[in-house]
Design an enzyme around this catalytic site. Structure first.
Site, PDB file in Angstrom:
ATOM      1  N   ASP A  13       0.831  -1.199   0.000  1.00  0.00           N
ATOM      2  CA  ASP A  13       0.000   0.000   0.000  1.00  0.00           C
ATOM      3  C   ASP A  13       0.871   1.257   0.000  1.00  0.00           C
ATOM      4  O   ASP A  13       1.955   1.246   0.578  1.00  0.00           O
ATOM      5  CB  ASP A  13      -0.893  -0.032   1.258  1.00  0.00           C
ATOM      6  CG  ASP A  13      -2.107   0.860   1.123  1.00  0.00           C
ATOM      7  OD1 ASP A  13      -2.280   1.501   0.070  1.00  0.00           O
ATOM      8  OD2 ASP A  13      -2.886   0.925   2.097  1.00  0.00           O
ATOM      9  N   ASN A  61     -10.588  -2.813  -6.085  1.00  0.00           N
ATOM     10  CA  ASN A  61      -9.775  -1.903  -6.904  1.00  0.00           C
ATOM     11  C   ASN A  61     -10.413  -1.560  -8.256  1.00  0.00           C
ATOM     12  O   ASN A  61     -10.011  -0.602  -8.902  1.00  0.00           O
ATOM     13  CB  ASN A  61      -8.371  -2.474  -7.150  1.00  0.00           C
ATOM     14  CG  ASN A  61      -7.456  -2.417  -5.940  1.00  0.00           C
ATOM     15  OD1 ASN A  61      -6.572  -3.256  -5.769  1.00  0.00           O
ATOM     16  ND2 ASN A  61      -7.650  -1.421  -5.082  1.00  0.00           N
TER      17      ASN A  61
HETATM   18  C1  FPP Z   1      -1.369   0.392  -3.436  1.00  0.00           C
HETATM   19  O1  FPP Z   1      -1.064   1.708  -3.710  1.00  0.00           O
HETATM   20  C2  FPP Z   1      -1.071  -0.553  -4.487  1.00  0.00           C
HETATM   21  C3  FPP Z   1      -1.940  -1.241  -5.314  1.00  0.00           C
HETATM   22  C4  FPP Z   1      -3.153  -0.704  -5.906  1.00  0.00           C
HETATM   23  C5  FPP Z   1      -1.668  -2.650  -5.657  1.00  0.00           C
HETATM   24  C6  FPP Z   1      -0.235  -3.050  -5.849  1.00  0.00           C
HETATM   25  C7  FPP Z   1       0.311  -2.707  -7.164  1.00  0.00           C
HETATM   26  C8  FPP Z   1       1.640  -2.619  -7.428  1.00  0.00           C
HETATM   27  C9  FPP Z   1       2.683  -2.847  -6.403  1.00  0.00           C
HETATM   28  C10 FPP Z   1       2.077  -2.244  -8.801  1.00  0.00           C
HETATM   29  C11 FPP Z   1       2.495  -3.334  -9.723  1.00  0.00           C
HETATM   30  C12 FPP Z   1       2.201  -4.724  -9.342  1.00  0.00           C
HETATM   31  C13 FPP Z   1       2.761  -5.816  -9.923  1.00  0.00           C
HETATM   32  C14 FPP Z   1       2.392  -7.149  -9.390  1.00  0.00           C
HETATM   33  C15 FPP Z   1       3.734  -5.764 -11.026  1.00  0.00           C
HETATM   34  P1  FPP Z   1      -2.239   2.769  -3.674  1.00  0.00           P
HETATM   35  O2  FPP Z   1      -2.527   3.186  -5.062  1.00  0.00           O
HETATM   36  O3  FPP Z   1      -3.413   2.231  -2.935  1.00  0.00           O
HETATM   37  O4  FPP Z   1      -1.562   3.913  -2.864  1.00  0.00           O
HETATM   38  P2  FPP Z   1      -2.301   5.089  -2.061  1.00  0.00           P
HETATM   39  O5  FPP Z   1      -3.130   4.424  -0.988  1.00  0.00           O
HETATM   40  O6  FPP Z   1      -1.162   5.888  -1.499  1.00  0.00           O
HETATM   41  O7  FPP Z   1      -3.125   5.851  -3.049  1.00  0.00           O
END
Ligand code: FPP
Length: 229
Positions: A13, A61
Protein backbone atom coordinates in the site's frame (compact mmCIF):
# COMPACT_ATOMS: atom_id res chain seq x y z
CA UNK A 1 13.68 -19.17 20.14
CA UNK A 2 13.68 -18.28 16.48
CA UNK A 3 10.48 -18.84 14.53
CA UNK A 4 10.70 -19.86 10.95
CA UNK A 5 8.61 -17.91 8.49
CA UNK A 6 7.25 -20.23 5.84
CA UNK A 7 4.60 -17.92 4.45
CA UNK A 8 4.71 -14.14 4.23
CA UNK A 9 1.75 -12.17 2.92
CA UNK A 10 1.99 -8.49 2.03
CA UNK A 11 -0.54 -5.72 1.46
CA UNK A 12 1.46 -3.40 -0.78
CA UNK A 13 0.00 0.00 0.00
CA UNK A 14 1.05 3.61 -0.54
CA UNK A 15 2.15 3.85 -4.18
CA UNK A 16 -0.13 6.86 -4.73
CA UNK A 17 1.09 8.72 -1.64
CA UNK A 18 4.71 7.98 -2.53
CA UNK A 19 4.17 9.60 -5.92
CA UNK A 20 2.27 12.55 -4.51
CA UNK A 21 5.04 13.30 -2.03
CA UNK A 22 7.48 13.46 -4.92
CA UNK A 23 5.18 15.49 -7.15
CA UNK A 24 4.84 12.58 -9.57
CA UNK A 25 1.81 10.93 -11.18
CA UNK A 26 0.10 7.97 -9.48
CA UNK A 27 1.29 5.87 -12.42
CA UNK A 28 4.90 6.68 -11.53
CA UNK A 29 4.11 5.47 -8.01
CA UNK A 30 2.76 2.16 -9.30
CA UNK A 31 5.80 1.76 -11.54
CA UNK A 32 8.09 2.22 -8.53
CA UNK A 33 5.83 -0.25 -6.72
CA UNK A 34 6.43 -2.84 -9.42
CA UNK A 35 10.21 -2.40 -8.97
CA UNK A 36 9.74 -3.00 -5.25
CA UNK A 37 7.84 -6.21 -6.09
CA UNK A 38 10.87 -7.48 -8.05
CA UNK A 39 13.24 -6.71 -5.18
CA UNK A 40 11.07 -8.26 -2.51
CA UNK A 41 10.43 -11.45 -4.50
CA UNK A 42 14.21 -11.84 -4.95
CA UNK A 43 14.91 -11.08 -1.29
CA UNK A 44 12.29 -13.56 -0.06
CA UNK A 45 13.66 -16.30 -2.31
CA UNK A 46 17.18 -15.60 -0.99
CA UNK A 47 15.91 -15.91 2.57
CA UNK A 48 14.40 -19.32 1.93
CA UNK A 49 10.73 -18.38 2.24
CA UNK A 50 8.41 -21.05 0.87
CA UNK A 51 5.34 -18.92 0.14
CA UNK A 52 5.06 -15.23 -0.68
CA UNK A 53 1.59 -13.81 -1.22
CA UNK A 54 1.18 -10.34 -2.71
CA UNK A 55 -2.07 -8.37 -2.86
CA UNK A 56 -1.72 -7.08 -6.41
CA UNK A 57 -5.34 -6.19 -7.22
CA UNK A 58 -8.42 -6.52 -5.04
CA UNK A 59 -11.97 -6.83 -6.29
CA UNK A 60 -12.54 -3.43 -4.74
CA UNK A 61 -9.77 -1.90 -6.90
CA UNK A 62 -12.12 -2.00 -9.93
CA UNK A 63 -13.70 1.19 -8.57
CA UNK A 64 -10.55 3.17 -9.42
CA UNK A 65 -10.49 5.32 -12.59
CA UNK A 66 -10.36 3.17 -15.69
CA UNK A 67 -6.99 4.53 -16.82
CA UNK A 68 -5.43 3.61 -13.47
CA UNK A 69 -6.87 0.08 -13.63
CA UNK A 70 -5.52 -0.27 -17.18
CA UNK A 71 -2.13 1.02 -16.09
CA UNK A 72 -1.95 -1.54 -13.28
CA UNK A 73 -2.75 -4.39 -15.66
CA UNK A 74 -0.16 -3.10 -18.17
CA UNK A 75 2.41 -3.13 -15.38
CA UNK A 76 1.45 -6.67 -14.51
CA UNK A 77 1.82 -7.74 -18.15
CA UNK A 78 5.26 -6.10 -18.28
CA UNK A 79 6.26 -7.76 -15.02
CA UNK A 80 5.26 -11.18 -16.34
CA UNK A 81 7.09 -10.60 -19.62
CA UNK A 82 10.28 -9.37 -17.94
CA UNK A 83 10.40 -11.65 -14.92
CA UNK A 84 9.11 -15.03 -16.09
CA UNK A 85 12.58 -16.35 -16.90
CA UNK A 86 13.95 -15.23 -13.56
CA UNK A 87 11.04 -16.97 -11.81
CA UNK A 88 11.75 -20.19 -13.69
CA UNK A 89 15.53 -19.99 -13.11
CA UNK A 90 14.98 -19.49 -9.41
CA UNK A 91 12.47 -22.34 -9.15
CA UNK A 92 9.61 -20.02 -8.19
CA UNK A 93 6.12 -21.17 -9.08
CA UNK A 94 3.56 -18.47 -9.86
CA UNK A 95 0.07 -19.09 -8.55
CA UNK A 96 -3.01 -16.87 -8.75
CA UNK A 97 -5.44 -16.28 -5.89
CA UNK A 98 -8.69 -14.80 -7.17
CA UNK A 99 -11.14 -15.17 -9.99
CA UNK A 100 -9.33 -14.76 -13.32
CA UNK A 101 -12.59 -14.79 -15.33
CA UNK A 102 -13.15 -11.06 -14.86
CA UNK A 103 -9.60 -10.05 -15.79
CA UNK A 104 -8.89 -8.63 -19.28
CA UNK A 105 -8.26 -11.41 -21.80
CA UNK A 106 -4.54 -10.60 -22.47
CA UNK A 107 -3.89 -10.62 -18.71
CA UNK A 108 -5.64 -13.96 -18.30
CA UNK A 109 -3.66 -15.39 -21.17
CA UNK A 110 -0.31 -14.10 -19.84
CA UNK A 111 -1.12 -15.43 -16.37
CA UNK A 112 -2.03 -18.86 -17.70
CA UNK A 113 1.23 -18.92 -19.68
CA UNK A 114 3.38 -17.79 -16.72
CA UNK A 115 1.72 -20.21 -14.27
CA UNK A 116 2.17 -23.11 -16.63
CA UNK A 117 5.80 -22.25 -17.56
CA UNK A 118 6.79 -21.86 -13.90
CA UNK A 119 4.81 -24.85 -12.63
CA UNK A 120 7.92 -26.97 -11.99
CA UNK A 121 9.20 -24.42 -9.43
CA UNK A 122 9.76 -26.12 -6.09
CA UNK A 123 11.65 -23.59 -3.98
CA UNK A 124 9.02 -20.89 -3.51
CA UNK A 125 5.41 -20.22 -4.45
CA UNK A 126 4.62 -16.66 -5.47
CA UNK A 127 0.90 -16.18 -4.93
CA UNK A 128 -0.50 -13.12 -6.64
CA UNK A 129 -3.88 -12.09 -5.34
CA UNK A 130 -5.65 -10.66 -8.38
CA UNK A 131 -9.32 -9.74 -8.52
CA UNK A 132 -9.20 -11.20 -5.03
CA UNK A 133 -11.69 -10.89 -2.18
CA UNK A 134 -11.34 -12.95 0.99
CA UNK A 135 -15.08 -13.07 1.67
CA UNK A 136 -15.79 -14.07 -1.89
CA UNK A 137 -13.17 -16.82 -1.60
CA UNK A 138 -15.08 -18.24 1.39
CA UNK A 139 -18.45 -18.01 -0.39
CA UNK A 140 -16.98 -19.65 -3.46
CA UNK A 141 -15.65 -22.51 -1.33
CA UNK A 142 -19.14 -22.99 0.21
CA UNK A 143 -20.74 -23.05 -3.22
CA UNK A 144 -18.20 -25.50 -4.54
CA UNK A 145 -18.69 -27.92 -1.62
CA UNK A 146 -22.48 -27.71 -1.98
CA UNK A 147 -22.23 -28.32 -5.73
CA UNK A 148 -20.07 -31.39 -5.08
CA UNK A 149 -22.81 -32.64 -2.75
CA UNK A 150 -20.39 -32.80 0.20
CA UNK A 151 -21.73 -34.60 3.27
CA UNK A 152 -22.27 -31.84 5.91
CA UNK A 153 -20.78 -34.12 8.59
CA UNK A 154 -17.58 -34.38 6.56
CA UNK A 155 -17.08 -30.66 6.02
CA UNK A 156 -14.13 -30.16 8.33
CA UNK A 157 -11.34 -27.61 8.20
CA UNK A 158 -9.21 -29.69 5.89
CA UNK A 159 -11.96 -30.20 3.32
CA UNK A 160 -12.99 -26.56 3.52
CA UNK A 161 -9.41 -25.38 3.00
CA UNK A 162 -9.10 -27.54 -0.09
CA UNK A 163 -11.83 -25.43 -1.69
CA UNK A 164 -9.98 -22.14 -1.02
CA UNK A 165 -7.57 -20.63 -3.56
CA UNK A 166 -4.67 -21.45 -1.23
CA UNK A 167 -5.57 -25.16 -1.16
CA UNK A 168 -3.07 -27.14 0.91
CA UNK A 169 -0.68 -24.20 1.49
CA UNK A 170 0.21 -23.32 5.08
CA UNK A 171 -1.41 -20.17 6.49
CA UNK A 172 0.60 -16.95 6.43
CA UNK A 173 2.81 -16.64 9.52
CA UNK A 174 3.19 -12.92 9.04
CA UNK A 175 1.08 -10.31 7.24
CA UNK A 176 2.83 -7.03 6.44
CA UNK A 177 0.98 -3.88 5.46
CA UNK A 178 2.86 -0.79 4.35
CA UNK A 179 1.88 2.90 4.37
CA UNK A 180 0.56 3.12 7.93
CA UNK A 181 -2.91 1.66 7.32
CA UNK A 182 -3.84 -0.92 9.92
CA UNK A 183 -6.54 -3.14 8.50
CA UNK A 184 -6.94 -6.39 6.61
CA UNK A 185 -9.03 -5.07 3.68
CA UNK A 186 -10.62 -8.40 2.79
CA UNK A 187 -7.23 -10.12 2.47
CA UNK A 188 -6.88 -13.84 3.30
CA UNK A 189 -9.80 -13.58 5.71
CA UNK A 190 -9.91 -17.31 6.50
CA UNK A 191 -6.14 -17.90 6.40
CA UNK A 192 -5.23 -14.94 8.63
CA UNK A 193 -6.79 -16.48 11.77
CA UNK A 194 -3.45 -16.88 13.61
CA UNK A 195 -1.19 -14.62 11.56
CA UNK A 196 1.08 -12.07 13.19
CA UNK A 197 0.66 -8.53 11.84
CA UNK A 198 3.38 -6.01 11.04
CA UNK A 199 2.35 -2.49 10.15
CA UNK A 200 4.92 0.00 8.93
CA UNK A 201 4.55 3.64 7.86
CA UNK A 202 7.00 2.98 5.01
CA UNK A 203 5.29 3.43 1.63
CA UNK A 204 5.40 0.37 -0.63
CA UNK A 205 7.91 1.73 -3.22
CA UNK A 206 10.35 2.35 -0.33
CA UNK A 207 9.89 -1.13 1.17
CA UNK A 208 13.29 -2.67 0.43
CA UNK A 209 15.40 -5.55 1.68
CA UNK A 210 16.36 -3.71 4.88
CA UNK A 211 12.67 -3.04 5.65
CA UNK A 212 11.88 -6.69 5.00
CA UNK A 213 14.56 -7.72 7.48
CA UNK A 214 13.10 -5.28 10.01
CA UNK A 215 9.73 -7.00 9.67
CA UNK A 216 11.34 -10.45 10.05
CA UNK A 217 13.30 -9.26 13.08
CA UNK A 218 10.11 -7.94 14.68
CA UNK A 219 8.42 -11.28 14.03
CA UNK A 220 11.20 -13.05 15.95
CA UNK A 221 10.04 -11.28 19.12
CA UNK A 222 6.46 -12.43 18.85
CA UNK A 223 5.17 -15.22 21.05
CA UNK A 224 2.91 -17.40 19.00
CA UNK A 225 0.62 -19.45 21.19
CA UNK A 226 -2.16 -20.42 18.76
CA UNK A 227 -4.65 -20.23 21.63
CA UNK A 228 -2.47 -22.27 23.99
CA UNK A 229 -0.41 -21.03 26.93
C1 FPP B 1 -1.37 0.39 -3.44
O1 FPP B 1 -1.06 1.71 -3.71
C2 FPP B 1 -1.07 -0.55 -4.49
C3 FPP B 1 -1.94 -1.24 -5.31
C4 FPP B 1 -3.15 -0.70 -5.91
C5 FPP B 1 -1.67 -2.65 -5.66
C6 FPP B 1 -0.23 -3.05 -5.85
C7 FPP B 1 0.31 -2.71 -7.16
C8 FPP B 1 1.64 -2.62 -7.43
C9 FPP B 1 2.68 -2.85 -6.40
C10 FPP B 1 2.08 -2.24 -8.80
C11 FPP B 1 2.49 -3.33 -9.72
C12 FPP B 1 2.20 -4.72 -9.34
C13 FPP B 1 2.76 -5.82 -9.92
C14 FPP B 1 2.39 -7.15 -9.39
C15 FPP B 1 3.73 -5.76 -11.03
P1 FPP B 1 -2.24 2.77 -3.67
O2 FPP B 1 -2.53 3.19 -5.06
O3 FPP B 1 -3.41 2.23 -2.94
O4 FPP B 1 -1.56 3.91 -2.86
P2 FPP B 1 -2.30 5.09 -2.06
O5 FPP B 1 -3.13 4.42 -0.99
O6 FPP B 1 -1.16 5.89 -1.50
O7 FPP B 1 -3.12 5.85 -3.05
Amino acid sequence: MSHKIRHLAIIMDGNGRWAEKKGLSRSAGHKAGADAVKNIVTACRKRGLEYLTLYAFSRENWSRPKHEVNFLFDLLLKFLRQELNALIENSIRLNILGDPQELPFPVRQALRHACSKSSAGREMVLNMALNYSGRDEILRACRSLLQQGADPEKVDEQLFRSALYTGAQPDPDLIVRTSGEQRLSNYLVFQAAYAEFYFTPVLWPDFDEAELDRAFEDFQHRQRRFGGL
